[in-house]
Write a protein that holds these residues in place. Structure first.
Motif, mmCIF file in Angstrom:
data_model
loop_
_atom_site.group_PDB
_atom_site.id
_atom_site.type_symbol
_atom_site.label_atom_id
_atom_site.label_comp_id
_atom_site.label_asym_id
_atom_site.label_seq_id
_atom_site.Cartn_x
_atom_site.Cartn_y
_atom_site.Cartn_z
ATOM 1 N N GLY A 167 0.795 -1.217 0.000
ATOM 2 C CA GLY A 167 0.000 0.000 0.000
ATOM 3 C C GLY A 167 0.829 1.269 0.000
ATOM 4 N N MET A 168 2.167 1.139 0.001
ATOM 5 C CA MET A 168 3.051 2.300 0.031
ATOM 6 C C MET A 168 4.175 2.115 -0.980
ATOM 7 S SD MET A 168 3.478 2.747 4.165
ATOM 8 C CE MET A 168 4.585 4.158 3.973
ATOM 9 N N LEU A 169 4.571 3.215 -1.623
ATOM 10 C CA LEU A 169 5.684 3.153 -2.557
ATOM 11 C C LEU A 169 6.967 2.797 -1.814
ATOM 12 C CD1 LEU A 169 6.778 3.551 -5.438
ATOM 13 C CD2 LEU A 169 7.129 5.977 -4.873
ATOM 14 N N PHE A 170 7.183 3.449 -0.672
ATOM 15 C CA PHE A 170 8.344 3.160 0.174
ATOM 16 C C PHE A 170 7.832 2.668 1.529
ATOM 17 C CE2 PHE A 170 9.929 6.605 -2.667
ATOM 18 C CZ PHE A 170 10.833 5.831 -3.393
ATOM 19 N N THR A 181 10.791 3.249 -11.656
ATOM 20 C CA THR A 181 10.145 4.215 -10.763
ATOM 21 C C THR A 181 11.117 4.689 -9.693
ATOM 22 O OG1 THR A 181 7.993 3.164 -11.135
ATOM 23 C CG2 THR A 181 8.200 4.568 -9.182
ATOM 24 N N ALA A 182 11.969 3.781 -9.204
ATOM 25 C CA ALA A 182 12.988 4.182 -8.232
ATOM 26 C C ALA A 182 13.957 5.187 -8.846
ATOM 27 C CB ALA A 182 13.740 2.956 -7.737
ATOM 28 N N CYS A 183 14.218 5.038 -10.146
ATOM 29 C CA CYS A 183 15.146 5.951 -10.828
ATOM 30 C C CYS A 183 14.640 7.387 -10.852
ATOM 31 C CB CYS A 183 15.404 5.464 -12.251
ATOM 32 S SG CYS A 183 16.416 3.970 -12.374
ATOM 33 N N ILE A 184 13.325 7.573 -10.883
ATOM 34 C CA ILE A 184 12.771 8.933 -10.957
ATOM 35 C C ILE A 184 12.315 9.436 -9.590
ATOM 36 C CG2 ILE A 184 12.045 8.602 -13.351
ATOM 37 C CD1 ILE A 184 9.131 8.379 -12.225
ATOM 38 N N SER A 185 12.613 8.675 -8.537
ATOM 39 C CA SER A 185 12.203 9.058 -7.180
ATOM 40 C C SER A 185 13.402 9.592 -6.409
ATOM 41 C CB SER A 185 11.602 7.848 -6.451
ATOM 42 O OG SER A 185 10.480 7.341 -7.144
ATOM 43 N N ASP A 186 13.271 10.767 -5.856
ATOM 44 C CA ASP A 186 14.378 11.415 -5.144
ATOM 45 C C ASP A 186 14.832 10.590 -3.938
ATOM 46 O OD1 ASP A 186 14.233 13.549 -6.900
ATOM 47 O OD2 ASP A 186 12.876 14.702 -5.608
ATOM 48 N N GLY A 187 16.146 10.528 -3.758
ATOM 49 C CA GLY A 187 16.713 9.943 -2.554
ATOM 50 C C GLY A 187 16.946 8.451 -2.583
ATOM 51 N N ALA A 240 14.942 -6.711 5.007
ATOM 52 C CA ALA A 240 14.155 -5.745 4.234
ATOM 53 C C ALA A 240 12.671 -6.091 4.293
ATOM 54 C CB ALA A 240 14.635 -5.719 2.785
ATOM 55 N N GLY A 241 12.354 -7.379 4.158
ATOM 56 C CA GLY A 241 10.959 -7.801 4.238
ATOM 57 C C GLY A 241 10.341 -7.450 5.576
ATOM 58 N N ARG A 242 11.104 -7.643 6.642
ATOM 59 C CA ARG A 242 10.602 -7.306 7.979
ATOM 60 C C ARG A 242 10.337 -5.807 8.087
ATOM 61 N NH1 ARG A 242 11.929 -5.261 12.603
ATOM 62 N NH2 ARG A 242 14.017 -4.665 11.910
ATOM 63 N N ARG A 243 11.289 -4.993 7.617
ATOM 64 C CA ARG A 243 11.130 -3.541 7.703
ATOM 65 C C ARG A 243 10.001 -3.032 6.805
ATOM 66 N NH1 ARG A 243 17.035 -0.562 8.216
ATOM 67 N NH2 ARG A 243 18.039 -2.118 9.578
ATOM 68 N N MET A 244 9.693 -3.775 5.739
ATOM 69 C CA MET A 244 8.616 -3.372 4.831
ATOM 70 C C MET A 244 7.239 -3.788 5.348
ATOM 71 S SD MET A 244 10.567 -4.320 1.250
ATOM 72 C CE MET A 244 9.345 -3.711 0.080
ATOM 73 N N GLY A 245 7.221 -4.414 6.535
ATOM 74 C CA GLY A 245 5.957 -4.821 7.121
ATOM 75 C C GLY A 245 5.412 -6.117 6.552
ATOM 76 N N THR A 294 17.265 0.544 -1.090
ATOM 77 C CA THR A 294 15.947 1.147 -1.280
ATOM 78 C C THR A 294 14.927 0.033 -1.279
ATOM 79 O OG1 THR A 294 16.650 3.135 -2.483
ATOM 80 C CG2 THR A 294 14.435 2.308 -2.926
ATOM 81 N N CYS A 295 13.994 0.103 -0.334
ATOM 82 C CA CYS A 295 12.893 -0.853 -0.252
ATOM 83 C C CYS A 295 11.688 -0.214 -0.930
ATOM 84 C CB CYS A 295 12.587 -1.187 1.199
ATOM 85 S SG CYS A 295 13.955 -1.970 2.081
ATOM 86 N N ILE A 296 11.341 -0.715 -2.095
ATOM 87 C CA ILE A 296 10.286 -0.106 -2.903
ATOM 88 C C ILE A 296 9.221 -1.139 -3.251
ATOM 89 C CG2 ILE A 296 11.549 -0.504 -5.073
ATOM 90 C CD1 ILE A 296 10.378 2.191 -6.075
ATOM 91 N N ASP A 297 7.977 -0.680 -3.275
ATOM 92 C CA ASP A 297 6.860 -1.550 -3.644
ATOM 93 C C ASP A 297 6.116 -0.881 -4.793
ATOM 94 O OD1 ASP A 297 4.699 -3.211 -3.857
ATOM 95 O OD2 ASP A 297 3.832 -2.720 -1.901
ATOM 96 N N CYS A 298 6.502 -1.262 -6.004
ATOM 97 C CA CYS A 298 5.872 -0.697 -7.194
ATOM 98 C C CYS A 298 5.811 -1.797 -8.251
ATOM 99 C CB CYS A 298 6.657 0.500 -7.706
ATOM 100 S SG CYS A 298 5.866 1.359 -9.082
#
Length: 360
Positions: A175-178, A290-296, A237-242, A193-197
């Protein structure tokens, strides 16, 4: 009764993946019984899947289940199943964008949607993620065309182009991009970077783990220390991503990124998660771009400032994959060109459910 179960089936290649396609109505509605049938059909629990039709590789041990849409803005439902090779386990938590390329042609030829002359747009509801994807399928004379001039790296020859547009793919699982709340985190001394897209992933620079990121997939697969380190990072990472304990899940996927080796924008080595993909997952490409165009993010730090509309070229072990990013109604949409082919149709046989349950 000890007779085998006979089920209508179409084997299809979608993008750089391959697997059986089923109508949802031809499989049990109970998920446990359905999964038992899929395990038998694919021959899971053996490295060669010798007692089934699986190909002994994660990209050929996939299943698509297609049926009438259960949401108002779609034409069909698509449930993806990643069937483990070495274990009796079916994972329906991720999506697969390569198999997705064959959903439109399958749905048209199965009579779930009527073809139009020229190009038929199929609105696909991915049941795994709840997201909508549009597929443009070539249908000259109102019939699916598989032959054409398009080519994709990782598949020999040419075929008809199928355009996939991922509509607002962010937060497909969490439910969240990051999901960690940050575009960049530090795990065990490594920036990630932990990303969900489209697909939950953990991105990190290849050099942080002592490799270049340009190695062939076979070389990375033979690097036991690398695979072990990636798995340790992935679990955290999976744990931190909930997502909890992801040891039995294929997500989040670990992804090594690097400076391009040729004329692309980014080098990518995508893991599934314990084996490097021979090319690149379509859903993975959407999230990486999508990560490439996301700041940080670690990707934007490596690639520099890029904003839509933009086409990003991702270099993978078999070549390149282009992702076109744009905005629609304030949301990012991603377009990717794929191809598909119908390989055979008929009936596949599974062991009786009662026998499989007893054996388990």
């Amino acid at each position: 009764m000890n007779d085998l179960i006979s089920i209508p089936c179409v084997l299809m290649r979608g993008g750089t993946s391959k697997g059986p396609f089923f109508l949802a109505s031809d499989l049990p509605s109970d998920s446990r019984q359905r999964d038992q049938i899929l395990l038998s059909v694919m021959g899971s629990g053996h490295p060669l899947q010798i007692d089934g039709i699986g190909g002994g590789n994660p990209v050929t041990s996939k299943v698509a289940i297609v049926g009438p849409a259960t949401v108002s803005d779609a034409d069909v439902d698509y449930l993806f199943a990643q069937v483990r090779i070495d274990q009796q386990f079916v994972d329906t938590s991720p999506n697969c964008g390569n198999m997705l390329a064959a959903v439109g042609p399958f749905a048209i030829e199965a009579g779930l949607i009527k073809a139009t002359t020229g190009v038929t747009r199929v609105r696909i509801h991915n049941v795994n993620t709840g997201k909508l994807i549009e597929a443009e399928v070539p249908t000259p004379d109102g019939r699916v065309a598989y032959m054409g001039d398009a080519s994709i790296d990782g598949v020999p020859g040419n075929a008809a182009p199928i355009a996939l547009t991922f509509m607002d793919a962010a937060g497909a699982r969490t439910g969240m991009l990051f999901p960690t709340g940050n575009p960049r985190d530090r795990i065990d001394g490594i920036d990630v970077t932990c990303i969900d897209c489209a697909m939950p992933m953990m991105l990190l620079e290849a050099t942080a783990l002592g490799v270049t990121g340009n190695e062939p997939a076979a070389v990375l697969n033979a690097n036991g220390a690398l695979l072990e380190r990636l798995e340790t990072l992935r679990l955290e990472a999976g744990r931190r991503m909930g997502m909890g304990d992801v040891s039995s899940q294929v997500t989040p996927k670990p992804v090594l990124i690097s400076t391009p080796n040729k004329s692309g924008d980014l080098g990518v080595r995508y893991f599934m998660p314990r084996q490097c993909h021979p090319s690149l997952a379509t859903t993975g490409a959407v999230g990486i771009a999508t990560a490439c165009i996301s700041d940080g993010t670690v990707a934007s730090r490596l690639i520099g400032d890029r904003k839509p509309p933009v086409v990003l070229v991702l270099e993978h072990p078999s070549g390149r994959l282009e992702v076109k990013l744009d905005t629609r109604d304030g949301k990012t949409v991603a377009g990717i060109l794929r191809t598909a082919r119908r390989l055979f149709e008929g009936r596949v046989f599974a062991k009786p459910i009662a026998q499989m349950v007893c054996a388990a």
